[in-house]
Design an enzyme around this catalytic site. Structure first.
Site, PDB file in Angstrom:
ATOM      1  N   VAL A  63       0.811  -1.236   0.000  1.00 20.85           N
ATOM      2  CA  VAL A  63       0.000   0.000   0.000  1.00 20.85           C
ATOM      3  C   VAL A  63       0.832   1.268   0.000  1.00 20.85           C
ATOM      4  O   VAL A  63       0.296   2.357  -0.197  1.00 20.85           O
ATOM      5  CB  VAL A  63      -1.001   0.050   1.198  1.00 20.85           C
ATOM      6  CG1 VAL A  63      -2.075  -1.006   1.079  1.00 20.85           C
ATOM      7  CG2 VAL A  63      -0.286  -0.004   2.537  1.00 20.85           C
ATOM      8  N   ASN A  89      -7.303  -0.602   5.998  1.00 22.00           N
ATOM      9  CA  ASN A  89      -7.087  -1.425   7.188  1.00 22.00           C
ATOM     10  C   ASN A  89      -5.631  -1.829   7.393  1.00 22.00           C
ATOM     11  O   ASN A  89      -5.199  -2.037   8.527  1.00 22.00           O
ATOM     12  CB  ASN A  89      -7.969  -2.684   7.075  1.00 22.00           C
ATOM     13  CG  ASN A  89      -7.563  -3.758   8.068  1.00 22.00           C
ATOM     14  OD1 ASN A  89      -7.887  -3.679   9.254  1.00 22.00           O
ATOM     15  ND2 ASN A  89      -6.808  -4.750   7.597  1.00 22.00           N
ATOM     16  N   SER A 141      -6.689   3.091  15.811  1.00 21.14           N
ATOM     17  CA  SER A 141      -6.373   2.254  16.976  1.00 21.14           C
ATOM     18  C   SER A 141      -6.540   3.163  18.168  1.00 21.14           C
ATOM     19  O   SER A 141      -6.220   4.360  18.085  1.00 21.14           O
ATOM     20  CB  SER A 141      -4.922   1.770  16.930  1.00 21.14           C
ATOM     21  OG  SER A 141      -4.532   1.340  18.232  1.00 21.14           O
ATOM     22  N   TYR A 153       3.727   4.118  16.244  1.00 23.58           N
ATOM     23  CA  TYR A 153       2.381   3.640  15.887  1.00 23.58           C
ATOM     24  C   TYR A 153       1.318   4.679  16.278  1.00 23.58           C
ATOM     25  O   TYR A 153       0.426   5.008  15.484  1.00 23.58           O
ATOM     26  CB  TYR A 153       2.146   2.320  16.610  1.00 23.58           C
ATOM     27  CG  TYR A 153       0.855   1.616  16.316  1.00 23.58           C
ATOM     28  CD1 TYR A 153       0.645   0.973  15.101  1.00 23.58           C
ATOM     29  CD2 TYR A 153      -0.156   1.543  17.283  1.00 23.58           C
ATOM     30  CE1 TYR A 153      -0.541   0.284  14.849  1.00 23.58           C
ATOM     31  CE2 TYR A 153      -1.331   0.860  17.049  1.00 23.58           C
ATOM     32  CZ  TYR A 153      -1.525   0.228  15.824  1.00 23.58           C
ATOM     33  OH  TYR A 153      -2.699  -0.459  15.594  1.00 23.58           O
ATOM     34  N   ALA A 154       1.436   5.217  17.516  1.00 26.10           N
ATOM     35  CA  ALA A 154       0.460   6.211  17.986  1.00 26.10           C
ATOM     36  C   ALA A 154       0.486   7.445  17.091  1.00 26.10           C
ATOM     37  O   ALA A 154      -0.564   7.998  16.735  1.00 26.10           O
ATOM     38  CB  ALA A 154       0.755   6.598  19.436  1.00 26.10           C
TER      39      ALA A 154
END
Ligand SMILES: NC(=O)c1ccc[n+]([C@@H]2O[C@H](COP(=O)([O-])OP(=O)(O)OC[C@H]3O[C@@H](n4cnc5c(N)ncnc54)[C@H](O)[C@@H]3O)[C@@H](O)[C@H]2O)c1
Length: 250
Positions: A63, A89, A141, A153-154
């Site tokens: 992606v 996703n 998330s 990630y955050a």
């Protein structure tokens, strides 16, 4: 059968939440297109679901690659004439304390989790605008609220929240809804990769005392992708068994 005539594109559909979302839509429409970087898990669950096999078309690729995304969207449009629903996703984790995160792990997480959705949105929006119809659902998330050990990630998911809200404003006048679903602790290969100690700790902090399932996320995605949610845009729906309500202290 509210998705009967809809064309749906889902990324990261090889396993876990993406596969759950794909199965959900495949119960209702034949026009489901799946992207994943790995062919094996995707083909494996597709061939194990005889009723589903053959009604979903698979594109294997990354992606984060603009050429791959643009050509995938072009070939779906050539066949279907439209993409009604996009579910971003695909996502990865590379968890560590800030001093342990390599520049490469920072870039990779931001690329897959944030650049990927940007490229997909950029590719599908012209066709959606033309039809004056579109639903984009981004998988966030609850870590976007802040989570120690997940600064990369955050940050990527926080960025995805901002992308969701901004696109909602840009695209509302063109009949395009852009929303996010923010999963809590869901039973997938991603969370099965965590150590038992971490899994037990997370379960202890979970108000429900148990993990969610991919189908729990699929239900929320389906609602936001449906016309029942036509006046909802720019929203982040937390599907986390109550975890984002506050701190569980007993
Ligand atoms: N499992 C959870 O508890 C949880 C919680 C919150 C958010 N999420 C989010 O939900 C989404 C799915 O998570 P999951 O638990 O099912 O993860 P998973 O690792 O089980 O599955 C992710 C899928 O994405 C694919 N993928 C990864 N990088 C890709 C790329 N560059 N291009 C195309 N495909 C790629 C993988 O091959 C895999 O099939 C992710 O965005 C994740 O951040 C998961």
């Amino acid at each position: 059968m509210e998705f009967k005539n809809k064309t749906v594109l889902i990324t990261g559909a090889g396993q876990g939440i993406g596969a759950g979302i794909a199965r959900h839509f495949m119960r209702e429409t034949a026009s489901v297109y799946l992207i994943d970087i790995n062919s094996e898990p995707l083909n494996s669950w597709l061939t194990k679901s005889p009723s589903a096999a053959g009604i979903a078309e698979v594109f294997i690729g990354d992606v984060t690659q603009p050429e791959f995304i643009d050509s995938t969207v072009e070939s779906i449009l050539a066949k279907e004439g439209k993409i009604d629903i996009l579910v971003n996703n695909a996502g990865i984790i590379r968890d560590n304390f800030i001093t342990g995160i390599s520049a490469e792990d920072w870039d990779n997480v931001l690329r897959v989790n944030l650049k990927g959705p940007f490229l997909l949105c950029r590719a599908v929006v012209p066709g959606m605008r033309e039809k004056n119809y579109g639903k984009i659902v981004n998988i966030i998330s609850r870590s976007w609220l802040g989570n120690p050990g997940q600064s990369n990630y955050a940050a990527s998911k926080g960025g995805l929240v901002s992308l969701t809200r901004t696109l909602a404003l840009e695209l509302a006048r063109f009949g395009i809804n852009v929303n996010g679903v923010s999963p809590g602790f869901i039973d997938t290969p991603m969370t099965r990769g965590l150590s038992e100690k971490v899994r037990q700790h997370l379960l202890k902090l979970q108000p429900t005392g148990k993990m969610g399932q991919p189908e729990d996320i699929a239900e929320a995605v389906a609602f936001l992708a449906s016309d029942r949610a036509q006046f909802i845009t720019g929203q982040i729906l937390h599907v986390d068994g109550g975890k984002s309500c506050g701190i569980l202290s007993f």
